[in-house]
Design a protein around this motif. Structure first.
Motif, mmCIF file in Angstrom:
data_model
loop_
_atom_site.group_PDB
_atom_site.id
_atom_site.type_symbol
_atom_site.label_atom_id
_atom_site.label_comp_id
_atom_site.label_asym_id
_atom_site.label_seq_id
_atom_site.Cartn_x
_atom_site.Cartn_y
_atom_site.Cartn_z
ATOM 1 N N GLU A 94 0.841 -1.210 0.000
ATOM 2 C CA GLU A 94 0.000 0.000 0.000
ATOM 3 C C GLU A 94 0.870 1.251 0.000
ATOM 4 O OE1 GLU A 94 -3.879 -1.710 2.462
ATOM 5 O OE2 GLU A 94 -2.243 -0.716 3.541
ATOM 6 N N LYS A 95 1.892 1.252 0.861
ATOM 7 C CA LYS A 95 2.790 2.399 0.932
ATOM 8 C C LYS A 95 3.570 2.566 -0.370
ATOM 9 C CE LYS A 95 5.063 5.795 2.799
ATOM 10 N NZ LYS A 95 4.391 7.091 3.057
ATOM 11 N N TYR A 96 3.945 1.452 -0.968
ATOM 12 C CA TYR A 96 4.726 1.496 -2.213
ATOM 13 C C TYR A 96 3.927 2.187 -3.317
ATOM 14 C CZ TYR A 96 7.945 -0.207 -5.801
ATOM 15 O OH TYR A 96 8.873 -0.297 -6.833
ATOM 16 N N ALA A 97 2.652 1.823 -3.459
ATOM 17 C CA ALA A 97 1.811 2.446 -4.483
ATOM 18 C C ALA A 97 1.641 3.942 -4.218
ATOM 19 C CB ALA A 97 0.455 1.753 -4.527
ATOM 20 N N GLU A 98 1.498 4.295 -2.941
ATOM 21 C CA GLU A 98 1.341 5.706 -2.580
ATOM 22 C C GLU A 98 2.646 6.475 -2.791
ATOM 23 O OE1 GLU A 98 0.617 8.350 1.499
ATOM 24 O OE2 GLU A 98 0.353 6.174 1.521
ATOM 25 N N PHE A 99 3.731 5.910 -2.351
ATOM 26 C CA PHE A 99 5.039 6.564 -2.433
ATOM 27 C C PHE A 99 5.421 6.878 -3.875
ATOM 28 C CE2 PHE A 99 9.706 6.229 -2.795
ATOM 29 C CZ PHE A 99 10.108 7.183 -1.866
ATOM 30 N N HIS A 100 5.160 5.940 -4.772
ATOM 31 C CA HIS A 100 5.523 6.140 -6.170
ATOM 32 C C HIS A 100 4.405 6.783 -6.995
ATOM 33 C CE1 HIS A 100 9.450 4.223 -6.164
ATOM 34 N NE2 HIS A 100 8.957 3.229 -5.441
ATOM 35 N N GLU A 101 3.296 7.138 -6.326
ATOM 36 C CA GLU A 101 2.173 7.808 -6.989
ATOM 37 C C GLU A 101 1.739 7.035 -8.236
ATOM 38 O OE1 GLU A 101 3.350 11.839 -7.675
ATOM 39 O OE2 GLU A 101 3.380 12.334 -5.547
ATOM 40 N N LEU A 102 1.524 5.744 -8.042
ATOM 41 C CA LEU A 102 1.188 4.894 -9.179
ATOM 42 C C LEU A 102 -0.260 5.101 -9.604
ATOM 43 C CD1 LEU A 102 2.966 1.563 -8.140
ATOM 44 C CD2 LEU A 102 3.859 3.495 -9.468
ATOM 45 N N GLU A 103 -0.482 4.974 -10.895
ATOM 46 C CA GLU A 103 -1.815 5.111 -11.484
ATOM 47 C C GLU A 103 -2.446 3.714 -11.513
ATOM 48 O OE1 GLU A 103 -3.806 6.989 -15.575
ATOM 49 O OE2 GLU A 103 -1.636 7.134 -15.207
ATOM 50 N N ILE A 104 -3.428 3.492 -10.646
ATOM 51 C CA ILE A 104 -4.008 2.164 -10.478
ATOM 52 C C ILE A 104 -5.516 2.229 -10.657
ATOM 53 C CG2 ILE A 104 -4.268 0.194 -8.922
ATOM 54 C CD1 ILE A 104 -1.732 1.147 -7.486
ATOM 55 N N ALA A 105 -6.045 1.354 -11.499
ATOM 56 C CA ALA A 105 -7.491 1.243 -11.702
ATOM 57 C C ALA A 105 -7.930 -0.105 -11.140
ATOM 58 C CB ALA A 105 -7.835 1.346 -13.182
ATOM 59 N N THR A 106 -8.724 -0.090 -10.065
ATOM 60 C CA THR A 106 -9.154 -1.320 -9.409
ATOM 61 C C THR A 106 -10.570 -1.692 -9.831
ATOM 62 O OG1 THR A 106 -9.934 -0.087 -7.479
ATOM 63 C CG2 THR A 106 -7.660 -0.899 -7.426
ATOM 64 N N GLY A 107 -10.930 -2.946 -9.545
ATOM 65 C CA GLY A 107 -12.271 -3.413 -9.863
ATOM 66 C C GLY A 107 -12.495 -3.656 -11.345
ATOM 67 N N ILE A 108 -11.422 -3.806 -12.104
ATOM 68 C CA ILE A 108 -11.518 -4.006 -13.557
ATOM 69 C C ILE A 108 -10.663 -5.215 -13.930
ATOM 70 C CG2 ILE A 108 -11.054 -3.023 -15.833
ATOM 71 C CD1 ILE A 108 -11.386 -0.246 -14.503
ATOM 72 N N GLU A 109 -11.255 -6.165 -14.603
ATOM 73 C CA GLU A 109 -10.536 -7.364 -15.010
ATOM 74 C C GLU A 109 -10.305 -7.362 -16.516
ATOM 75 O OE1 GLU A 109 -10.769 -12.257 -14.717
ATOM 76 O OE2 GLU A 109 -12.467 -11.028 -14.057
ATOM 77 N N VAL A 110 -9.046 -7.470 -16.905
ATOM 78 C CA VAL A 110 -8.714 -7.617 -18.321
ATOM 79 C C VAL A 110 -8.961 -9.067 -18.707
ATOM 80 C CG1 VAL A 110 -6.906 -7.448 -20.073
ATOM 81 C CG2 VAL A 110 -7.005 -5.773 -18.206
ATOM 82 N N THR A 111 -9.751 -9.268 -19.747
ATOM 83 C CA THR A 111 -10.149 -10.622 -20.135
ATOM 84 C C THR A 111 -9.446 -11.130 -21.383
ATOM 85 O OG1 THR A 111 -12.031 -9.689 -21.347
ATOM 86 C CG2 THR A 111 -12.417 -10.398 -19.063
ATOM 87 N N ARG A 112 -8.941 -10.220 -22.214
ATOM 88 C CA ARG A 112 -8.282 -10.656 -23.451
ATOM 89 C C ARG A 112 -7.323 -9.585 -23.939
ATOM 90 N NH1 ARG A 112 -12.313 -10.894 -26.318
ATOM 91 N NH2 ARG A 112 -11.991 -9.593 -28.173
ATOM 92 N N ILE A 113 -6.196 -10.029 -24.465
ATOM 93 C CA ILE A 113 -5.197 -9.131 -25.041
ATOM 94 C C ILE A 113 -5.032 -9.491 -26.507
ATOM 95 C CG2 ILE A 113 -2.790 -8.353 -24.950
ATOM 96 C CD1 ILE A 113 -2.730 -9.276 -22.034
ATOM 97 N N GLU A 114 -5.046 -8.484 -27.372
ATOM 98 C CA GLU A 114 -4.896 -8.706 -28.812
ATOM 99 C C GLU A 114 -3.896 -7.713 -29.393
ATOM 100 O OE1 GLU A 114 -9.419 -10.101 -30.094
ATOM 101 O OE2 GLU A 114 -8.803 -8.003 -30.289
ATOM 102 N N PRO A 115 -3.117 -8.131 -30.370
ATOM 103 C CA PRO A 115 -2.248 -7.168 -31.054
ATOM 104 C C PRO A 115 -3.066 -6.230 -31.923
ATOM 105 C CG PRO A 115 -2.133 -9.299 -32.123
ATOM 106 C CD PRO A 115 -2.968 -9.499 -30.905
#
Length: 412
Positions: A94-115
């Motif tokens: 938790e502190k790591y994400a805050e310290f580095h000011e990471l851009e995080i989107a929660t509650g979202i599941e990636v289901t497929r990756i395509e080129p």
């Protein structure tokens, strides 16, 4: 402690690198990218970072030292002690994400990756910070398209898959499994021994998780604890005379397998008593040979003493279940009140990248770290190995390598 790193201007990067998974590996990669001025968005299907660590059993401590378990750019606090407890790992993430000011989107599941093949969304952000699937399309540079829950479509310059080694609990399809009348749970569901007080419990699987749960049950009030063993494990002292076994793992990792096997046999006989008389013989396969097959040695946190004193009883592997009876591989039958299956996990990457020919026959990525698949440039994987030198340490090293590789290929 160093100051918070200055935030780079990422506003001119509408098409970020997407990192899938907000565990240690994903957070480390995002921080390493951010340090190079590359926008990274971490997408996490749960509602918080470090979700898997929040679900681990209460007793768990890292088997690697605090100093060798920190992620890039932020040390673990000294007050956490040498062997960091599960809840403190969560606090650190938790502190790591805050310290580095990471851009995080929660509650979202990636289901497929395509080129990307022709035209894709232009990367304009929707109200939740992710690409808006209704935004106009325009010709896109080579990259990736991510499909996620809620109909989201995200355009990425590169993708890092960090969904974790222990993703989906696996239980063998034992004949008669559904006929067992008592409590039956995977180790992923185990938190503490309280629900098993006074019960006869069978723990199936003698990896680090099964071994530690068995000891936890024995110390926490279970009436009887048996541990089903299919293959005799290598057991190491977590630390000997102040020297952690992790440091030995780091030193020998690049040595020839046969040499490490011989050294491991010598160290094992000198530091670990022979438990054959108690039903746990010394393994016949070399330590490093087993590691290469995916079996990490048990770091002893009480199993040796528990076996020698009879508080944990090794038994043969489970063959099937027959109502209240469990049939073992040696033909014997036992009648435990409850069964806990510490039988491992699956990576579950087939739905995400199964159509890209990037997985081996075991469902694991063919490439790892900074290496990308020949036919899928810009697609990276981290956290899908189980190294003898410590998982968190290797995640930290991989994060820097991946960020350097992405900076070289896509630029800031």
């Amino acid at each position: 402690m160093p100051g918070v790193p200055a935030a780079p201007d990422l506003s001119t990067q509408p098409r970020p690198v997407y990192v899938i998974g907000a565990g240690p590996g994903g957070l480390a990669v995002a921080a390493a990218l951010r340090a190079r001025g590359i926008r990274a968005v971490v997408v996490e299907k749960s509602e918080s970072v470090g979700a898997s660590w929040r679900r681990h059993y209460d007793r768990l401590h890292l088997h690697t030292t605090r100093r060798l378990s920190a992620l890039p750019g932020l040390a673990m606090p000294r007050r956490f002690g040498r062997w960091v407890a599960r809840e403190n790992v969560v606090r650190y993430l938790e502190k790591y994400a805050e310290f580095h000011e990471l851009e995080i989107a929660t509650g979202i599941e990636v289901t497929r990756i395509e080129p990307v093949t022709d035209s894709r969304p232009d990367g304009l952000d929707g109200p939740d910070g992710l690409d808006d699937p209704t935004s106009p399309t325009s010709p896109a540079a080579p990259g990736w398209t991510l499909h996620a829950t809620g109909g989201r479509v995200m355009a990425a310059r590169a993708v890092v898959v960090a969904t974790g080694f222990n993703h989906t609990p696996f239980v063998p399809d034992w004949p008669g499994r559904d006929t067992f009348p008592g409590p039956f749970a995977h180790a992923a569901e185990y938190r503490n021994p309280a629900p098993y007080a006074g019960l006869d419990v069978l723990v199936v699987g003698v990896g680090n998780t099964g071994a530690e749960i068995a000891v936890d049950l024995a110390e926490g009030g279970a009436a009887r604890v048996r541990l089903a063993v299919r293959t005799a494990p290598h057991i190491l002292r977590r630390s000997t005379a102040g020297w952690p076994s992790q440091r030995t793992g780091i030193l020998v990792r690049r040595l020839p397998v046969r040499l490490v096997d011989r050294l491991g046999a010598i160290v094992g006989k000198a530091s670990v008593p022979d438990l054959s008389a108690y039903g746990l013989p010394r393994p016949t396969t070399g330590l490093y040979s087993r590691v290469k097959q995916g079996a990490i040695p048990i770091q002893d946190v009480g199993l040796i003493d528990a076996v020698r004193t009879g508080r944990v009883e090794p038994v043969a592997a489970v063959d099937s279940l027959d109502g209240a009876e469990v049939v073992l591989a040696d033909g014997s039958r036992i009648t435990p009140d409850a069964v806990i299956a510490a039988t491992g996990y699956r990576r579950a990457l087939e739905g995400l990248v199964g159509g890209l020919d990037v997985l081996d026959d075991r469902g694991r990525p063919r490439t790892h770290g900074a290496e990308t698949p020949p036919d899928a440039p810009g697609l990276y994987f981290t956290g899908f190995t189980n190294p003898i030198s410590g998982n968190l340490r290797e995640l930290a090293l991989d994060a820097e390598k991946i960020a350097k590789g992405i900076a070289r290929t896509v630029g800031a």
